[in-house]
Write an enzyme that holds these catalytic residues in place. Sequence first.
Site: not given
Length: 860
Positions: A330, A311, A307-308, A273, A275-277
């Site tokens: 998570e 993070h 959500h990201e 879905g 990614m929290e870079n």
Amino acid sequence: MPGENLTRDEARERAALLSVDGYDVALDLRSAVLEGEAARTFRSRTTLRFRCAEPGAATFADLVAPAVTAVTLNGRELDPAEVFDGTRVALADLAAENTLVVDARCAYSRTGEGLHRFVDPEDGEVYLYTQYEPADARRVFANFEQPDLKAPFRFEVTAPDGWVVLSNGAQEGEPAAGTYRFAETRPISTYITAVVAGPYHYVSDTYRRTLADGTELEIPLGALCRKGLSRHFDPADIFTVTKQGLDFFHEHFDYPYPFGKYDQAFVPEYNIGAMENPGCVTFREEFVFRGKVTEASYERRANVILHEMAHMWFGDLVTMRWWDDLWLKESFADFMGALSLVEATRFTNGWITFANGRKAWAYRADQLPSTHPVTADIRDLEDAKLNFDGITYAKGAAVLKQLVAYVGRDAFLEGARRYFKRHAYGNTRLTDLLSVLEETSGRDLATWSRAWLETAGVNALTPQATYDAEGRITELSILQEAAPERPELRPHRVAVGLYRRENADGALVRYARAELDVAGPRTVVTELTGADRPELILVNDDDLTYCKVRFDERSLQTLRGHLGEITEPLSRALCWSAVWGLTRDGLMPARDYLDLVLRFAGRESDIGVLQSLHAQAGYALTHYTAPEHRDLAARELAQGALHELRLAEPGSGHQLSWARFFSSVATTAADLQLLQGLLDGTAKIDGLDVDQELRWTFLEPLTAHGAADQAALDAELRRDDTASGRRHHVRCLAARPSAEVKARAWADVVESDELSNALVEATISGFAQGSQRELTAPYAPKYFAAVERVWRERSIEIGMAVVRGLFPAHQDRQETLDAADAWLSGHPDAPPALRRLVSEARDDLARALRAQACDAQAAR
């Protein structure tokens, strides 16, 4: 996976030995626009500075690359042929302070792992992006690939002229000779570093906020997608949700966003879905909507954005030490994403989606043979890859929701604030979080942790009531059960709701509620003694705990007749979730569940719940309905779906959802003729816009039932010769009802590695049609013969797609179950991750057979 695993023990040994001071990574990506062999690799040069606690010791750096051209350690040239084995660079005789330089040819990816290269068929443009979690940064640059060896990173990227190039840090100055330089990051883990490069469509904005100390915070915002999608891009809504989230997290976390800028890139052929870079978040480009979607799709996108964003604090600022505590990031991101969605955005019914959607994912995962505690035992990277599951995300979030009720919201958030400040840029374990929550709440959380975080399984809660002659409750108790193989009974904070109709034709309304702690096998609800007899008793009303909800017989009969008349949306969603659980467990015949959907789904106001009901009804028809009843059930379901489609408000999300569902269950000549008419314009339903995405949705069942041929699919591709159109075309081609087609699809996925990850997924989706059981039957034995080889030869992402997607689930008979058992017993030494996937699929099949037996025995 060939030679690429890293064990927890190896990581612990290396972490005890090394401290990393920084990385300088230079990537030359100009080869991306070339063709043939020249476009397969790129140059990667890494300078890695680190300290060693034991001078003279040896260790290794991680690198997965076709070739290494030079290795220098502390000025000493090493022979790549001697120190590099394809996955690791051996480092001997370390000094107290070390500098490692590795010059390599790394490979562009076509599987979404590492640096993925995508060529847009619409305009020929090349797009690149990285995706690393849990351990694919080593496919792009040499590193120490484990989360607890954090370091600052400085990236330098040389790219073709005219490209947009992004990384975690802000760009420093203008590019010189095509080389972009980026500011050094704060200490972060390798798996959240990022590079995005290509002729992306880029839109900017700014977030501003005055902090509590009076200082002004300014965060540059960016949103980007492929040029071909720019006409569909809606950055205004993305930026609105982004700013709302940043407001929410700054108000509650008391720790300013620590990573400078905030870019959000929507990228092609993405496996997950998002990614929290930090500073450079990546999302699957399907969140750029090419056609009309329901409000649930916008809610889903907003939830993923939040959500990201959560993070950035839970996961990026403070990171788990090893993948055992993956839940530390998570579960928190899932919970905080839902909380911020409800409290900061227009999606105020987000907890309904959480109860009906996310927790369904958790309940399924927690009843598989591979279930595990929220805090898991992760032996190696393959284990880690498979633990991005419903337990780590949704069960963990549900448990945290209960923890907030247990310790109090203020204590929970204050614990989070202390956690960030105490462990900023560091790594933590479960005990680090529990200690701050114990400080702020004054509660001993060790017992709670053992029950909820350190044991697996889901409990069932069932009401049991007795009444006096006047119909009043003399005693209401809650019975708690656990599966024999997971016997743990847990403490639950629950609400119990009593419902009745105000008159014979009235709605079901709650007239009494009690909130209490449930512990042990039986708990009495003393507060409701003396209440009038209810028609429905709903345990876990308001969704405070994580459990399977059961009903007494009177309540179940009420739901059979009046489920759609429950006025409270969350309570109604919980009842839908509960009857689905009964169906999955073989306690309610599948046709009874389908009957509930036919009679009451049309009244469902929440579009997200409606779409879940459609998905579950489709699954129940395909997997849980007895074979001898399946054709009739399909006709009845399609007839009911068409009825609701015609009744739905023109142009509404409900109408669109019913249209999609109708197409998914259409089987008769008349139904298929209507779909064809909607495609060619000879049929019309008021308000239904058959846009390009809906055209492909209609084409798949037409193709699968032989009502559309390759010529029709090719013609549609000419209308929509885009990346999305090609994926749809590949899926529909594989759906054709032909033995030759199935053989070609199987060979393309199993015998060849030419397809990209997105096209592997599309081919598998088209191959596996529930209406084509006879056509795919010959592939059941072929699956078990090939699966170990596929796992050995392919990347883990492709291996997972093949093992899950091609398991012969539609061969739902005892012989297939026996074949799965034979494979498992005959391959005790197969990689544990592979055995887990086969075991999970086998369990789903066994569950389907039990549900079919229940349905077969039911009288109609």
